[in-house]
Design a protein around this motif. Structure first.
Motif, PDB file in Angstrom:
ATOM      1  N   PRO A  98       0.816  -1.223   0.000  1.00  0.00           N
ATOM      2  CA  PRO A  98       0.000   0.000   0.000  1.00  0.00           C
ATOM      3  C   PRO A  98       0.845   1.266   0.000  1.00  0.00           C
ATOM      4  CG  PRO A  98       0.067  -0.978   2.182  1.00  0.00           C
ATOM      5  CD  PRO A  98       0.716  -1.949   1.260  1.00  0.00           C
ATOM      6  N   PHE A  99       2.120   1.124   0.338  1.00  0.00           N
ATOM      7  CA  PHE A  99       2.982   2.295   0.379  1.00  0.00           C
ATOM      8  C   PHE A  99       3.966   2.321  -0.794  1.00  0.00           C
ATOM      9  CE2 PHE A  99       1.655   1.498   4.737  1.00  0.00           C
ATOM     10  CZ  PHE A  99       1.183   2.748   5.101  1.00  0.00           C
ATOM     11  N   GLY A 100       3.758   1.443  -1.768  1.00  0.00           N
ATOM     12  CA  GLY A 100       4.683   1.379  -2.885  1.00  0.00           C
ATOM     13  C   GLY A 100       4.779   2.681  -3.652  1.00  0.00           C
ATOM     14  N   TRP A 101       3.682   3.443  -3.713  1.00  0.00           N
ATOM     15  CA  TRP A 101       3.683   4.715  -4.440  1.00  0.00           C
ATOM     16  C   TRP A 101       4.644   5.738  -3.826  1.00  0.00           C
ATOM     17  CZ3 TRP A 101       2.235   8.691  -1.254  1.00  0.00           C
ATOM     18  CH2 TRP A 101       1.518   8.337  -0.093  1.00  0.00           C
ATOM     19  N   LEU A 102       5.048   5.483  -2.559  1.00  0.00           N
ATOM     20  CA  LEU A 102       5.979   6.409  -1.907  1.00  0.00           C
ATOM     21  C   LEU A 102       7.385   6.315  -2.484  1.00  0.00           C
ATOM     22  CD1 LEU A 102       5.082   6.155   1.900  1.00  0.00           C
ATOM     23  CD2 LEU A 102       4.972   8.208   0.487  1.00  0.00           C
ATOM     24  N   PHE A 103       7.693   5.216  -3.158  1.00  0.00           N
ATOM     25  CA  PHE A 103       9.063   4.975  -3.603  1.00  0.00           C
ATOM     26  C   PHE A 103       9.121   4.712  -5.108  1.00  0.00           C
ATOM     27  CE2 PHE A 103       8.711   3.606   0.805  1.00  0.00           C
ATOM     28  CZ  PHE A 103       9.751   4.312   1.400  1.00  0.00           C
ATOM     29  N   GLU A 125      10.713   4.692  -8.860  1.00  0.00           N
ATOM     30  CA  GLU A 125      12.102   4.439  -9.261  1.00  0.00           C
ATOM     31  C   GLU A 125      12.819   5.749  -9.577  1.00  0.00           C
ATOM     32  OE1 GLU A 125      13.604   1.724  -8.938  1.00  0.00           O
ATOM     33  OE2 GLU A 125      11.861   0.537  -8.433  1.00  0.00           O
ATOM     34  N   PRO A 126      14.104   5.841  -9.275  1.00  0.00           N
ATOM     35  CA  PRO A 126      14.995   4.768  -8.765  1.00  0.00           C
ATOM     36  C   PRO A 126      14.979   4.603  -7.248  1.00  0.00           C
ATOM     37  CG  PRO A 126      16.291   6.725  -9.120  1.00  0.00           C
ATOM     38  CD  PRO A 126      14.877   7.088  -9.527  1.00  0.00           C
ATOM     39  N   PHE A 127      14.086   5.364  -6.559  1.00  0.00           N
ATOM     40  CA  PHE A 127      14.129   5.356  -5.102  1.00  0.00           C
ATOM     41  C   PHE A 127      13.628   4.051  -4.517  1.00  0.00           C
ATOM     42  CE2 PHE A 127      13.835   9.886  -6.265  1.00  0.00           C
ATOM     43  CZ  PHE A 127      15.003  10.318  -5.694  1.00  0.00           C
ATOM     44  N   GLY A 128      12.779   3.338  -5.269  1.00  0.00           N
ATOM     45  CA  GLY A 128      12.335   2.044  -4.788  1.00  0.00           C
ATOM     46  C   GLY A 128      13.486   1.056  -4.704  1.00  0.00           C
ATOM     47  N   THR A 129      14.294   1.033  -5.757  1.00  0.00           N
ATOM     48  CA  THR A 129      15.465   0.149  -5.757  1.00  0.00           C
ATOM     49  C   THR A 129      16.448   0.555  -4.669  1.00  0.00           C
ATOM     50  OG1 THR A 129      15.225  -0.229  -8.129  1.00  0.00           O
ATOM     51  CG2 THR A 129      17.372  -0.717  -7.148  1.00  0.00           C
TER      52      THR A 129
END
Length: 648
Positions: free
Chosen positions: A550-555, A557-561
């Motif tokens: 549910p918080f994936g939108w916070l990160f 790319e490239p910040f998710g990686t």
């Protein structure tokens, strides 16, 4: 020789005898012979002291007193008799205040003298020795209208503390602020900084109100980048610091080649507050130093209201190279203020600080001397490594040991190799006394004065090095006490960052781009990340528990990686760094427990929020660390007491 000296009547006006007075070795020998005659000194001790005096290249008087063969009062009473001059006890007959000149305050300490009173139209000067330097000083101020009386260094110290109490106390508190207020933490946050913080918060609130999702994405992206850069910098420091050439390696052969006669006088400051029980440990540790005892002046820096520790120090009957400095009561009541006060009474070429329970390696002073002698003139300080003698006592002491092993064996040598500001540790810092005085000592309003001083030295054009010598101290293994200590350290790092960011361009120009980066990511970022950690841990935990994103939108790319990298690789490497540090020290018992370091980081965050609260409500409050709680300390203390009883 002795009979001639003793036959001189004590002149009432303090004039020296008409015959040529004894000087140098002849004077020293005459005093020693009189001490033997009076039963104050044995022939065996005299022989030992004479041999040590020749080997150390130091006056027989200093050796006799430093080795405890005679008491100071006994020696200087005998010296007065040999000179044929009166002996004065300044505690019973203090100087006339009208004769004491505040402009000569430094000379009174450096030369061990003070004007005493006027007799027969002459100013009588109380001195501990009548050298050519003292004669010139007296003639410069009083012409030929002066005479001498003999007193002891203790009397000079006592009177100087009494007469200049308010002045010296003021300088200890306000010296740095009056010299460079922009470098003082007396006012933690300046008005421009407050305005910047308020504007930033206002912008943040407006952004969250009008564009909450983009704002949160930006905040998480900034936090992720901060963690990645912090990890990368720690990785770089560990890699660079692991090199053998990272610190100042002083070989055993170089130490052995030193000649005691060529060694300078070294001052050791030992600031203590309510630590009477560990004093025997201090005496044992300092006696174990491989350095001429007569060339080590030890200042026990005690608060004047700490009667228990003062009485305990007196009861130990310590040798004459130990002096008690009584720090006047004032606010802030901090270790750096106490050290600043004591700094005004120091006479050594070099100075170091030890805590009462510290166990420095015996050759540490000699290694520091060699480091200064072989380095560039702008080297102002060398930091000894710190570690713990009670590492295996409990889980907390094991974590503390892993942390310090990485910090002092990898991080600080890495900073040294990169030639950037080094935040000093709280003990085993070795300074050139002249350089320390030129930067007005420590900031009494900063509760991690050592870290701040490392930055200030760099801004004044000095460098700091790390030497391959370790001081072992007591790891704090009591959780409430650990929280107090760590919250003070984090609060001090916050203070240091705020103080030196008052003028960021000036900081950038003085320490350079690499130093500027290091300042942010070694001093500023750690204090901030311990506050940020619980928020990110909570987000990670929610994602893991719900098995959704549910918080994936916070990160994006490239910040998710980068976030995944920080969570997995970054944390694993931080654990690995601690284990490597344990292996380097051959602390094999700490290798497996190193896997629990993440739980230790949770404690850091608890201490961090306490630090933030105090930074706002009570920035200068010094949370005292409790010493002497370790079972090993108690065992060492019992052994030290037994050694003292055997010596007695």
């Amino acid at each position: 020789m002795l009979k001639t000296a003793l036959a001189i009547d004590d002149p009432a006006d303090g004039s020296l005898p008409a015959d040529e007075p004894l000087t140098g070795d002849a004077l020293q020998l005459a005093v020693a012979e009189l001490l033997v005659q009076r039963g104050n000194l044995s022939l065996v001790d005299l022989a030992n002291a004479t041999r040590a005096s020749a080997e150390w290249g130091h006056e027989l008087a200093h050796v006799l007193i430093a080795q405890g063969y005679v008491r100071r009062m006994q020696y200087y009473q005998a010296l007065a008799a040999v000179y044929g001059l009166p002996f004065v006890n300044l505690r019973e007959e203090p100087s006339d205040p009208l004769l004491v000149d505040p402009d000569d305050r430094t000379d009174y300490t450096a030369k061990n003298l003070t004007p005493w009173r006027v007799e027969g139209g002459k100013v009588i000067i109380a001195v501990t020795n009548i050298s050519e330097d003292v004669r010139r000083w007296a003639e410069d101020r009083y012409g030929r209208s002066h005479g001498f009386a003999i007193t002891s260094p203790y009397d000079i110290l006592w009177q100087t503390q009494a007469m200049f109490r308010e002045r010296d106390s003021h300088m200890a508190r306000e010296g740095l602020y009056e010299w460079k207020p922009e470098h003082s933490a007396k006012y933690t946050i300046t008005d421009p900084q407050k305005t910047t913080i308020y504007l930033g918060l206002a912008v943040l609130v407006l952004a969250l109100g009008f564009a909450p999702i983009p704002t949160l994405v930006v905040l998480m992206g900034a936090a992720t980048a901060l963690y990645t850069l912090t990890f990368a910098f720690k990785f770089l420091l560990t890699w660079v610091g692991s090199s053998r050439s990272a610190d100042m390696v002083i070989s055993d052969e170089a130490v052995a080649s030193l000649v005691d006669r060529d060694l300078p006088v070294y001052t050791v400051l030992v600031p203590m507050y309510r630590e009477a029980r560990v004093l025997p440990l201090l005496a044992k540790a300092l006696k174990g130093l491989d350095y001429p005892a007569s060339k080590v002046e030890v200042k026990l820096v005690l608060e004047e209201d700490d009667a228990e520790t003062i009485d305990a120090a007196k009861a130990l009957n310590l040798p004459g190279n130990f002096e008690i400095i009584r720090v006047p009561a004032s606010q802030p009541k901090t270790k750096p203020k106490a050290c600043n006060y004591a700094l005004q009474f120091c006479r050594g070429e070099f100075l170091t600080i030890y805590d009462a329970e510290d166990q420095p390696e015996p050759d540490q002073l000699k290694k520091a001397v060699l480091a200064f002698r072989t380095a560039e003139p702008n080297l102002a300080c060398v930091q000894g490594r710190l570690n713990y003698f009670n590492r295996g006592e409990n889980w907390l002491t094991k974590m503390f040991t892993l942390e310090y092993s990485q910090w002092f064996d990898f991080m600080l040598p890495g900073l040294d190799r990169l030639k950037v500001p080094i935040p000093l540790g709280g003990t085993s810092n070795h300074f050139k006394l002249a350089a320390l005085r030129r930067v007005n000592g420590w900031d009494p309003y900063n509760v991690t004065e050592d870290a701040d001083l490392g930055v200030r030295l760099a801004q004044e054009g000095y460098t700091v090095g790390v030497i391959n010598s370790t001081t072992y101290e007591e790891a704090n293994g009591v959780l409430p006490s650990w929280i107090k200590q760590r919250s003070r350290w984090i609060k001090g790092y916050m203070q240091t960052w705020l103080v030196h960011m008052r003028h960021p361009m000036q900081l950038y120009k003085s320490i350079g781009p690499v130093g500027f980066f290091a300042f942010h990511f070694f001093i500023g970022a750690p204090a901030f990340t311990v506050l940020l950690n619980p928020i990110l841990w909570a987000i990670t935990l929610m994602v893991f528990v719900t098995q959704t994103q549910p918080f994936g939108w916070l990160f994006p790319e490239p910040f998710g990686t980068m976030a995944v990298f920080n969570l997995v690789v970054g944390n694993l490497f931080l654990i690995y760094f601690g284990i490597v540090a344990a292996l380097k020290r051959r602390y094999f018992d700490l290798v497996l427990v190193g896997a629990t370091l993440p739980f230790y980081w949770v404690l850091h965050s608890i201490a961090g929020y306490k630090a933030l609260k105090q930074l706002i409500s009570n920035p200068h409050y010094w949370e005292k660390t409790e010493h002497g709680t370790s079972a090993m300390t108690q065992a060492n203390l019992a052994a030290a007491k037994a050694d003292m009883e055997d010596a007695a």
